[in-house]
Design a protein around this motif. Structure first.
Motif, PDB file in Angstrom:
ATOM      1  N   SER A   1      -6.015   7.498   3.026  1.00 41.18           N
ATOM      2  CA  SER A   1      -4.882   6.259   3.291  1.00 41.18           C
ATOM      3  C   SER A   1      -5.385   5.575   4.640  1.00 41.18           C
ATOM      4  O   SER A   1      -5.219   4.378   4.737  1.00 41.18           O
TER       5      SER A   1
ATOM      6  N   ASP B   1       3.687  -1.169   3.768  1.00 45.80           N
ATOM      7  CA  ASP B   1       3.331   0.120   3.590  1.00 45.80           C
ATOM      8  C   ASP B   1       4.552   1.007   3.134  1.00 45.80           C
ATOM      9  O   ASP B   1       5.882   0.961   3.664  1.00 45.80           O
TER      10      ASP B   1
ATOM     11  N   MET C   1       0.911   4.905   0.556  1.00 45.19           N
ATOM     12  CA  MET C   1      -0.041   5.882   1.301  1.00 45.19           C
ATOM     13  C   MET C   1       0.603   7.012   1.837  1.00 45.19           C
ATOM     14  O   MET C   1       1.826   7.084   1.711  1.00 45.19           O
TER      15      MET C   1
ATOM     16  N   PRO D   1      -1.583   6.774   9.831  1.00 43.93           N
ATOM     17  CA  PRO D   1      -1.842   7.440   8.276  1.00 43.93           C
ATOM     18  C   PRO D   1      -1.998   8.748   8.429  1.00 43.93           C
ATOM     19  O   PRO D   1      -2.480   9.385   9.565  1.00 43.93           O
TER      20      PRO D   1
ATOM     21  N   CYS E   1      -8.812   4.537  -2.822  1.00 38.76           N
ATOM     22  CA  CYS E   1      -9.657   4.298  -1.753  1.00 38.76           C
ATOM     23  C   CYS E   1     -11.008   4.008  -2.233  1.00 38.76           C
ATOM     24  O   CYS E   1     -11.755   3.007  -1.659  1.00 38.76           O
TER      25      CYS E   1
ATOM     26  N   LEU F   1       0.720  -1.119  -0.271  1.00 41.03           N
ATOM     27  CA  LEU F   1      -0.084   0.058  -0.023  1.00 41.03           C
ATOM     28  C   LEU F   1       0.903   1.346  -0.116  1.00 41.03           C
ATOM     29  O   LEU F   1       1.734   1.413   1.048  1.00 41.03           O
TER      30      LEU F   1
ATOM     31  N   LYS G   1       0.923   2.603   8.070  1.00 37.98           N
ATOM     32  CA  LYS G   1      -0.157   1.761   8.564  1.00 37.98           C
ATOM     33  C   LYS G   1      -0.482   2.077   9.838  1.00 37.98           C
ATOM     34  O   LYS G   1      -1.594   1.781  10.418  1.00 37.98           O
TER      35      LYS G   1
ATOM     36  N   PRO H   1      -4.213   6.949  -1.758  1.00 35.50           N
ATOM     37  CA  PRO H   1      -3.407   5.643  -1.672  1.00 35.50           C
ATOM     38  C   PRO H   1      -3.312   4.702  -3.078  1.00 35.50           C
ATOM     39  O   PRO H   1      -4.433   4.933  -3.642  1.00 35.50           O
TER      40      PRO H   1
END
Length: 120
Positions: free
Chosen positions: A33, A49, A21, A28, A84, A19, A25, A72
């Protein structure tokens, strides 16, 4: 730009789920994200991430890499899945579960069902 593309390509291919972002994680730094990371965290998906705020080249490079204008961005087994809105729709439809299953990505099916129940 090739160096950034190569780094992104290596990152995308090094983990089953990645991900890109804003933030991490665990922390965020934007609502979109946060939503995608929240889904993955709740479903207990093991993912990498990448904080695009930490590297301006990656922040722009990932948009060029995927030809997708927003962050993201979720990748599963090297394939761009979406941002998203797409991940939200796929979660609610069960399509994300199928994609995880088809790609041998471990996730908590009960948690995925609970997300759908809460949004029914």
């Amino acid at each position: 730009m090739t160096d950034v593309k190569d780094r992104i390509d290596e990152t995308v291919k090094a983990s089953d789920v990645v991900l890109f972002m804003k933030g991490t994680k665990d922390m965020p730094q934007c609502g979109f994200s946060s939503r995608v990371a929240g889904v993955l965290n709740y479903m207990a998906v093991d993912y990498t991430d990448v904080n695009v705020l930490a590297d301006e080249e990656v922040r722009q490079g990932i948009k060029d890499y995927s030809d997708w204008p927003t962050i993201p961005q979720l990748y599963i087994k090297g394939e761009f899945v979406g941002g998203c809105d797409i991940i939200t729709e796929m979660t609610l439809s069960g399509e994300l579960d199928t994609m995880f299953t088809d790609n041998s990505v471990t996730f908590d099916k009960e948690a995925a069902d609970k997300i759908r129940e809460a949004n029914a």
